[in-house]
Scaffold this active site. Structure first.
Site, PDB file in Angstrom:
ATOM      1  N   ASN A   1      -6.632   0.743  -3.191  1.00 33.13           N
ATOM      2  CA  ASN A   1      -7.601   1.310  -2.227  1.00 33.13           C
ATOM      3  C   ASN A   1      -7.070   2.612  -1.638  1.00 33.13           C
ATOM      4  OD1 ASN A   1      -5.604   0.015  -0.710  1.00 33.13           O
ATOM      5  ND2 ASN A   1      -7.002  -0.498   0.964  1.00 33.13           N
TER       6      ASN A   1
ATOM      7  N   ARG B   1      -0.348   4.361  -0.529  1.00 31.28           N
ATOM      8  CA  ARG B   1      -1.161   5.458   0.044  1.00 31.28           C
ATOM      9  C   ARG B   1      -1.294   6.688  -0.827  1.00 31.28           C
ATOM     10  NH1 ARG B   1      -3.530   1.859   3.082  1.00 31.28           N
ATOM     11  NH2 ARG B   1      -2.576   1.424   5.120  1.00 31.28           N
TER      12      ARG B   1
ATOM     13  N   HIS C   1       0.856  -1.198   0.000  1.00 33.44           N
ATOM     14  CA  HIS C   1       0.000   0.000   0.000  1.00 33.44           C
ATOM     15  C   HIS C   1       0.888   1.242   0.000  1.00 33.44           C
ATOM     16  CE1 HIS C   1      -3.770  -2.220   0.731  1.00 33.44           C
ATOM     17  NE2 HIS C   1      -2.975  -3.076   1.346  1.00 33.44           N
TER      18      HIS C   1
ATOM     19  N   ASN D   1      -5.548  -6.771   9.395  1.00 35.97           N
ATOM     20  CA  ASN D   1      -6.624  -7.594   8.866  1.00 35.97           C
ATOM     21  C   ASN D   1      -6.149  -8.280   7.596  1.00 35.97           C
ATOM     22  OD1 ASN D   1      -9.159  -8.690   8.613  1.00 35.97           O
ATOM     23  ND2 ASN D   1     -10.002  -6.947   7.511  1.00 35.97           N
TER      24      ASN D   1
ATOM     25  N   ASP E   1       2.030  -7.063   2.439  1.00 33.67           N
ATOM     26  CA  ASP E   1       0.837  -6.250   2.759  1.00 33.67           C
ATOM     27  C   ASP E   1       1.270  -5.016   3.567  1.00 33.67           C
ATOM     28  OD1 ASP E   1      -1.732  -5.331   2.934  1.00 33.67           O
ATOM     29  OD2 ASP E   1      -2.437  -6.864   4.335  1.00 33.67           O
TER      30      ASP E   1
ATOM     31  N   HIS F   1      -2.895 -12.411   1.400  1.00 31.46           N
ATOM     32  CA  HIS F   1      -2.654 -12.613   2.845  1.00 31.46           C
ATOM     33  C   HIS F   1      -3.417 -13.754   3.513  1.00 31.46           C
ATOM     34  CE1 HIS F   1      -6.222 -10.132   2.830  1.00 31.46           C
ATOM     35  NE2 HIS F   1      -5.585  -8.993   2.727  1.00 31.46           N
TER      36      HIS F   1
ATOM     37  N   HIS G   1      -8.923 -10.027  -1.450  1.00 28.39           N
ATOM     38  CA  HIS G   1      -8.923  -9.947   0.018  1.00 28.39           C
ATOM     39  C   HIS G   1     -10.138 -10.769   0.441  1.00 28.39           C
ATOM     40  CE1 HIS G   1      -8.963  -7.472   3.925  1.00 28.39           C
ATOM     41  NE2 HIS G   1     -10.112  -8.121   3.941  1.00 28.39           N
TER      42      HIS G   1
HETATM   43 ZN   LIG Z   1      -3.553  -5.062   1.715  1.00 30.80          ZN
HETATM   44 ZN   LIG Z   2      -6.385  -7.058   2.513  1.00 35.67          ZN
END
Ligand SMILES: [Zn+2]
Ligand SMILES: [Zn+2]
Length: 448
Positions: free
Chosen positions: A109, A79, A77, A294, A321, A247, A194
Site C-alpha cells: 500500500n 513506504r 511498511h 489500526n 506491522d 494483526h 487486513h
Molecule cells: Zn500493515
Molecule cells: Zn493492516
C-alpha cells in the site's frame, strides 16, 4: 509452488566464531552453550564452548549472550515508492537488522500501490542494492487497492511478488476475494488480509469500550475484525484457498481463527507486539505517536486472549506491522492523527520485557514465533542447525536500554515504546550469511 524470491545486497560472507553463546532454537532442538563456527556465511559447526578453531577468522566473545535464529517479519511498511521521507528499503532493512531480523516482507500500500509487475521488479532491484537483510515484496490483490478489479496475479508472481495483500484496507467484496482465491490456485501466493468491516468501524479511532466512552472518542468494535475473519475463512474453505490473517487484535478473532483451523481451512495468522503488550488503557494518555494504530489497542481481556492464542498455536507468528509516519502526521489531535506505529527495533525486547520476564510465555515460544512468519509465505524459516545459512540474532537478555535514547535506525520515530526502558538487546545480527548489524558499543574479540 517454489519459495518467492527475497533480495538483499551482496556483501562479504561472514566467517567468524561466536564463542560460548547460549543457543536456543526450539525448532532445531538446540538448547545449550556452544561455539558457533560460521564459515563463508554458513553455520559450519557447533562445538563445546572454547573448542572451535578460530584461526584466521574473527572471534566474538559471546559469553553470557544468547544466540537465536534471526527473526522474520511478514508484515512491514517500507513506504517506498512514494513516501521515502518516512522510510525506504535501506532504512527499513537497517531498522529490521537492528531488531534481530534477517528477513522481512514489505506491504504493497505504497504511493502508488504495487499493482503491476514492473513495480515488483523495480523494488527487487532496489533491494539488491540497498537492503542489508532479505526483503520480499507483496503486490496488491486489487488494482490500486480500489477493491474492484483484481491485479494480474499470475504476472505479478512471475515478477517475484512474495504474496498478495491490500493491507491498509480490507477486501470489502466477498466476490472479489473469492475470485482472488480462484486465481491463487493457478499462480500460488498467500493472500494476507487486513480484516475489518468498514461499516462497523465507521469513524472509529480507538477500541470501542469503556475507555472510548470515557474519552468521548468514536470506537471500533472488536466484531469489525472478527466477523470479516469468519467470512473470509468460510470463503477460503469453500475455495480451498490459503489466507493469512494480519494483526489479530480481538478475543473474538482468536476464536474465529481457532474455529477455522479446526474446520481444516488453510489459514494462518499473526499478532503484533503492541497488541500483545498493551491495552486500550494506554490510550487515556491520548498520545497518537505511540498508541494510535489500526486495528486499535483492545481491552485487557483481548490481550489475554491473544497471549492464549500464541501459547496454544492459534497464532502462528509475530509480525510488527512496522508503520513509519512523519512527525507532522502525528503531531495533531488524537482523532486526526495517522494510524500506525514502528516496531522492528523493539519487538524482541518489548515482548521479552512484557511477556517473558513476567512469566506469561516462555523464551522458547517467543523465539519460535518471531521466526515463524516465513512459513505462511512458503519461505524457509531461519535455523541454527549446522549447514544452515547464517541467520543469527545475538542478544544480551539482561541489558537494559531506553527506547529512542540513541535515536532510531528507522527514518521515523513513532515507536509505540518510545522512552520506555526495556530489558534485552540485540547486539549483532547475521542475515543471509552476512553481518547485517552490530551495536556500535559492542566490541569484537581480537582477530587471530
Ligand atoms: Zn500493515
Ligand atoms: Zn493492516
Amino acid at each position: 509452488m517454489s519459495a518467492p524470491p527475497l533480495e538483499m545486497r551482496a556483501g562479504e560472507r561472514a566467517s567468524l566464531v561466536l564463542r560460548g553463546a547460549t543457543m536456543l532454537d526450539p525448532v532445531a532442538g538446540i538448547d545449550g552453550r556452544h561455539d558457533i563456527l560460521v564459515r563463508d556465511g554458513t553455520i559450519a559447526e557447533l562445538t563445546g564452548p572454547g573448542e572451535a578453531d578460530a584461526s584466521g577468522i574473527e572471534e566474538v566473545d559471546a559469553e553470557g549472550l544468547h544466540a537465536f535464529p534471526a527473526f522474520f517479519d511478514p508484515h512491514v511498511h517500507l513506504r517506498t515508492p512514494g513516501q521515502e521521507h518516512k522510510e525506504d528499503i535501506e532504512t527499513g532493512a537497517r531498522s529490521a537488522a537492528a531488531g534481530g531480523y534477517c528477513g522481512i516482507l514489505a506491504m504493497a500500500n505504497t504511493d502508488p500501490p504495487v499493482s503491476v509487475p514492473a513495480d515488483v521488479e523495480a523494488l527487487r532491484a532496489d533491494a539488491r542494492s540497498a537492503a542489508s537483510i532479505r526483503v520480499g515484496f507483496l503486490a496488491t490483490v486489487t488494482r490500486a487497492i480500489e477493491g474492484e478489479e483484481l491485479t494480474e496475479m499470475a504476472s505479478l508472481r512471475d515478477a517475484g511478488a512474495a504474496g498478495f495483500s491490500d493491507d491498509g484496507l480490507p477486501i470489502r467484496s466477498a466476490r472479489v476475494l473469492r475470485r482472488a482465491l480462484q486465481y491463487q490456485r493457478l499462480c500460488g501466493g498467500t493472500i494476507a488480509l487486513h480484516e475489518e468491516d468498514p461499516e462497523l468501524s465507521g469513524a472509529g479511532v480507538m477500541h470501542e469500550g469503556p475507555v472510548s466512552a470515557a474519552l468521548g472518542l468514536d470506537g471500533i468494535p472488536s466484531i469489525s475484525e472478527s466477523t470479516m475473519i469468519a467470512r473470509d475463512a468460510a470463503i477460503a474453505g469453500y475455495e480451498d484457498g490459503r489466507i493469512h490473517v494480519q494483526h489479530l487484535s480481538a478475543a473474538e478473532s482468536v476464536k474465529a481463527v481457532r474455529a477455522a483451523k479446526a474446520a481444516g481451512v488453510q489459514i494462518s495468522c499473526e499478532a503484533s507486539p503492541h497488541h500483545l503488550c498493551l491495552s486500550d488503557e494506554a490510550v487515556r494518555s491520548l498520545d497518537p505517536h505511540r498508541f494510535k494504530m489500526n486495528p486499535p489497542l483492545r481491552s485487557e481481556a483481548d490481550r489475554q486472549a491473544l497471549i492464549e492464542g500464541l501459547i496454544d498455536g492459534t497464532i502462528d507468528c509475530i509480525a510488527t506491522d512496522h508503520a513509519p509516519h512523519a512527525a507532522e502526521e502525528k503531531e495533531v489531535p488524537f482523532e486526526q492523527a495517522a494510524m500506525g506505529v514502528t516496531g522492528l527495533e523493539t519487538a524482541f525486547a518489548a515482548l521479552h520485557t512484557h511477556l517473558v520476564l513476567p512469566g506469561a510465555i516462555d523464551l522458547g515460544l517467543l523465539i519460535e514465533r518471531m521466526s515463524a512468519g516465513a512459513t505462511p509465505f512458503e519461505i524457509e524459516r531461519p535455523s541454527l542447525a549446522p549447514g544452515s545459512e547464517a541467520n543469527i540474532a545475538l542478544c544480551d537478555l539482561s541489558a537494559k536500554w531506553t527506547v529512542g535514547e540513541e535515536g532510531y535506525e528507522s527514518r521515523s520515530s513513532n515507536s509505540w515504546c518510545d522512552g520506555e526502558e526495556l530489558t534485552g538487546k540485540v547486539l549483532m545480527t547475521l542475515g543471509g550469511g552476512q553481518v547485517a548489524y552490530r551495536l556500535r558499543s559492542f566490541s569484537m574479540g581480537v582477530a587471530a
